[in-house]
Design a protein around this motif. Structure first.
Motif, PDB file in Angstrom:
ATOM      1  N   GLY A   1       0.812  -1.211   0.000  1.00 51.95           N
ATOM      2  CA  GLY A   1       0.000   0.000   0.000  1.00 51.95           C
ATOM      3  C   GLY A   1       0.847   1.263   0.000  1.00 51.95           C
ATOM      4  N   CYS A   2       2.013   1.218   0.669  1.00 44.41           N
ATOM      5  CA  CYS A   2       2.922   2.372   0.648  1.00 44.41           C
ATOM      6  C   CYS A   2       3.377   2.668  -0.781  1.00 44.41           C
TER       7      CYS A   2
ATOM      8  N   ALA B   1       0.639   4.531  -2.641  1.00 48.29           N
ATOM      9  CA  ALA B   1       0.112   5.763  -2.042  1.00 48.29           C
ATOM     10  C   ALA B   1       0.172   6.924  -3.036  1.00 48.29           C
ATOM     11  N   GLU B   2      -0.904   7.718  -3.068  1.00 44.09           N
ATOM     12  CA  GLU B   2      -0.994   8.847  -3.981  1.00 44.09           C
ATOM     13  C   GLU B   2      -0.683  10.179  -3.305  1.00 44.09           C
ATOM     14  N   ASN B   3      -0.697  10.201  -1.977  1.00 45.91           N
ATOM     15  CA  ASN B   3      -0.410  11.445  -1.268  1.00 45.91           C
ATOM     16  C   ASN B   3       0.086  11.123   0.136  1.00 45.91           C
TER      17      ASN B   3
ATOM     18  N   HIS C   1      -2.333   9.059   2.407  1.00 48.90           N
ATOM     19  CA  HIS C   1      -2.340   7.631   2.090  1.00 48.90           C
ATOM     20  C   HIS C   1      -1.098   6.941   2.652  1.00 48.90           C
TER      21      HIS C   1
ATOM     22  N   THR D   1      -1.279   6.508   6.450  1.00 49.10           N
ATOM     23  CA  THR D   1      -2.192   5.417   6.811  1.00 49.10           C
ATOM     24  C   THR D   1      -1.546   4.063   6.577  1.00 49.10           C
ATOM     25  N   ALA D   2      -0.880   3.926   5.434  1.00 51.49           N
ATOM     26  CA  ALA D   2      -0.223   2.658   5.117  1.00 51.49           C
ATOM     27  C   ALA D   2       0.892   2.354   6.107  1.00 51.49           C
TER      28      ALA D   2
END
Length: 432
Positions: A108-109, A112-114, A117, A120-121
């Protein structure tokens, strides 16, 4: 010696096992060790790509530090309850689920788009990694004879430093060639492959079949949560040890997190080269952890409080060397002095672990190690990188790194308090 008498609580003697059992035990060690590598590779790859993230998303140093520190925060908060649940449910399933969780979070890292994100990841990475070290080590110790516990504990712990090296160096090289997203994805795939192998090979039934200690007897002690908590905080020495270890690792984690950025900004190294240079420092730290542990055990044979004295020395030695090194002109001599400070920075892990495990019943050693991990992360892993970033935003990264080692003085004071009570608490524990 009193500590040798305490070691007699390790459990009943066991029969010699077959060659098949010995082979399986080493297979278990290899897989659990490999997942520990994945744990720290997933954690430390972020530090190698700090410069790229800062440039792409226009982040402050405090924001970068929070991305690193949030993992330590989650590990610190959840290590104790996760270890407690695993001890009473299923250790092997627990480590497989934990490793799968942090691997997917690392993936998920990479997607990540920002900043939100990514944060959170990273939080999810910390949730997945919480408790793995203590539970994984408990599995390893259960399939080997008690006489190998010190060796196995030291070898398993070294996976943290080696994984940090691989995560930072490998992540830096991959990010330079293929981009920072690929670095995260590569670490995630490595973990997923090991998870599949571990799920098939390291099962609760097979581990119990090859177990070398009486698990049922060990788990029958201190079943209630209040009694367990009391046993982990029943002596002043334990409390001082937790505090001293955590504060000393504040310095160690801060240096590890910010060394690539320091080399990039002040030595004008490219991100990939800075990550590789920092990785060499991590190797130095890993070697220092092992050597300091060996020296501590050797000294403790002649002096009951010798391990505490050495812990104080490691704290003060690392403080002096790092403060001097960060004030020297860039060059080979500076690297030598900083390396000497890094060598000692994590050297207190061995003394702290020995002191903590010497004062609790063997049946709850994994939970005691989880408690120590909680202190290490709440006092060191979580605030170290973040507060260094906050300070760097105000006085510059160099100024922050020149002041951070002073935290080791507070760690030395905590260990000094532990030295006053250690021998008394050992004798009290031996007579109960």
């Amino acid at each position: 010696m009193l500590e040798e008498k305490i070691g007699s609580f390790a459990g009943p003697a066991v029969p010699v096992r077959t060659t098949h059992s010995r082979i399986y035990a080493w297979v278990v060690f290899g897989l659990i060790f490999g997942l520990m590598l994945s744990d720290y590779m997933s954690r430390q790859v972020l530090n190698a790509v700090f410069p790229q993230l800062k440039a792409q998303w226009h982040l402050t140093d405090a924001q970068l530090g929070l991305l690193s520190g949030v993992v330590g925060l989650m590990v610190g908060l959840l290590a104790f309850p996760v270890a407690l649940i695993a001890d009473r449910w299923n250790r092997t399933r627990s480590v497989v689920l934990m490793a799968l969780f942090w691997s997917l979070a690392t993936l998920g890292c990479g997607l990540a788009e920002n900043y939100g994100h990514m944060l959170t990841a990273r939080l999810l990475v910390g949730i997945g990694e919480a408790g793995y070290g203590s539970v994984g080590l408990a599995i390893i110790l259960s399939v080997f004879p008690a006489s190998m516990r010190a060796t196995l504990t030291g070898a398993f712990t070294s996976a943290g430093m080696l994984g940090s090296v691989l995560g930072m160096a490998g992540g830096g090289v991959i990010a330079a060639r293929f981009g920072w997203r690929t670095a995260f994805i590569g670490m995630a795939l490595f973990g997923i492959v090991l998870v599949l192998a571990c799920a098939v090979t390291v099962t609760e039934a097979r581990v119990k079949h090859h177990a070398r200690r009486n698990e049922s007897g060990a788990r029958g002690v201190a079943q209630s949560l209040p009694k367990l908590i009391k046993s982990l905080f029943c002596t002043p020495t334990l409390v001082f040890t937790y505090v001293g270890s955590g504060l000393q690792l504040f310095t160690a984690y801060a240096i590890i997190a910010w060394l690539p950025s320091y080399l990039n900004r002040y030595h004008h190294m490219a991100p990939a080269k800075a990550a590789l240079s920092a990785a060499l420092m991590l190797i130095v730290s890993g070697v220092g952890m092992a050597v300091c542990g060996i020296v501590t055990d050797w000294v403790a044979r002649k002096s009951l409080g010798g391990k505490v004295t050495l812990a104080i020395g490691y704290c003060l030695g690392s403080c002096v060397l790092l403060m001097i090194g960060m004030r020297m002109d860039a060059g080979g001599a500076q690297f030598v002095v900083i390396a000497a400070g890094v060598f000692l920075a994590a050297g207190t892990w061995g003394p702290a672990g020995a002191m903590a495990t010497n004062l609790v019943h063997p049946s709850i050693l994994s939970t005691a190690l989880a408690t120590l991990t909680l202190a290490n992360n709440l006092l060191g892993g979580a605030p170290g990188p973040w507060l260094t970033g906050v300070l760097a935003d105000r006085i510059g990264l160099l100024g922050a790194l020149q002041l951070i080692p002073l935290v080791s003085v507070a760690a030395a004071l905590a260990f000094a308090c532990a030295k006053v009570t250690y021998e008394r608490d050992l004798r009290r524990f031996q007579t109960t």
